[in-house]
Design a protein around this motif. Structure first.
Motif, PDB file in Angstrom:
ATOM      1  N   THR A  42      33.786  71.611   4.297  1.00  0.00           N
ATOM      2  CA  THR A  42      33.455  71.162   5.652  1.00  0.00           C
ATOM      3  C   THR A  42      34.300  69.979   6.103  1.00  0.00           C
ATOM      4  OG1 THR A  42      31.656  69.780   4.831  1.00  0.00           O
ATOM      5  CG2 THR A  42      31.090  72.018   5.544  1.00  0.00           C
ATOM      6  N   THR A  43      34.950  69.297   5.171  1.00  0.00           N
ATOM      7  CA  THR A  43      35.805  68.168   5.530  1.00  0.00           C
ATOM      8  C   THR A  43      37.236  68.603   5.859  1.00  0.00           C
ATOM      9  OG1 THR A  43      36.323  67.828   3.203  1.00  0.00           O
ATOM     10  CG2 THR A  43      34.501  66.527   4.132  1.00  0.00           C
ATOM     11  N   SER A  54      37.375  68.412  12.182  1.00  0.00           N
ATOM     12  CA  SER A  54      36.910  68.888  10.887  1.00  0.00           C
ATOM     13  C   SER A  54      36.167  70.205  11.091  1.00  0.00           C
ATOM     14  CB  SER A  54      35.965  67.866  10.240  1.00  0.00           C
ATOM     15  OG  SER A  54      34.736  67.835  10.924  1.00  0.00           O
ATOM     16  N   LYS A  56      33.383  70.915   9.881  1.00  0.00           N
ATOM     17  CA  LYS A  56      31.976  70.597  10.112  1.00  0.00           C
ATOM     18  C   LYS A  56      31.681  70.439  11.605  1.00  0.00           C
ATOM     19  CE  LYS A  56      28.316  67.450   8.698  1.00  0.00           C
ATOM     20  NZ  LYS A  56      27.968  66.354   7.819  1.00  0.00           N
TER      21      LYS A  56
END
Length: 94
Positions: A42-43, A54, A56
């Protein structure tokens, strides 16, 4: 390892978890014409429509209708097709 996979006249799909999709692995897959199905951390930074963000933060904009269902054995996954730049790499055609 990717370079050792024999070429085929049929589409070749490479399935990997989120630890493996490094720039060099993805680039080798692209050069060989392989399609990649992979999880991403997710980063991970990528550039949908040229905007740096990102995964996310981008995930909140993806709805179920934007995904496709992929079944592998008895497991089913929802996948989102992304073609574009990742940090430290050119274009990702997967």
């Amino acid at each position: 390892m990717i370079q050792a996979v024999p070429m085929s006249k049929y589409p070749t799909y490479v399935l990997m978890d989120s630890w493996y999709p490094s720039s060099s692995v993805l680039q080798t897959c692209a050069e060989r014409g392989f399609h990649v199905i992979s999880g991403l951390k997710t980063t991970r930074i990528f550039y949908p429509q040229g905007i740096r963000q990102s995964l996310k933060s981008f995930a909140s904009y993806i709805s179920k209708s934007d995904t496709d269902l992929v079944t592998i054995g008895s497991s089913a996954y929802r996948v989102y097709r992304y073609e574009g730049k990742l940090n430290r790499w050119k274009t990702l055609p997967c």
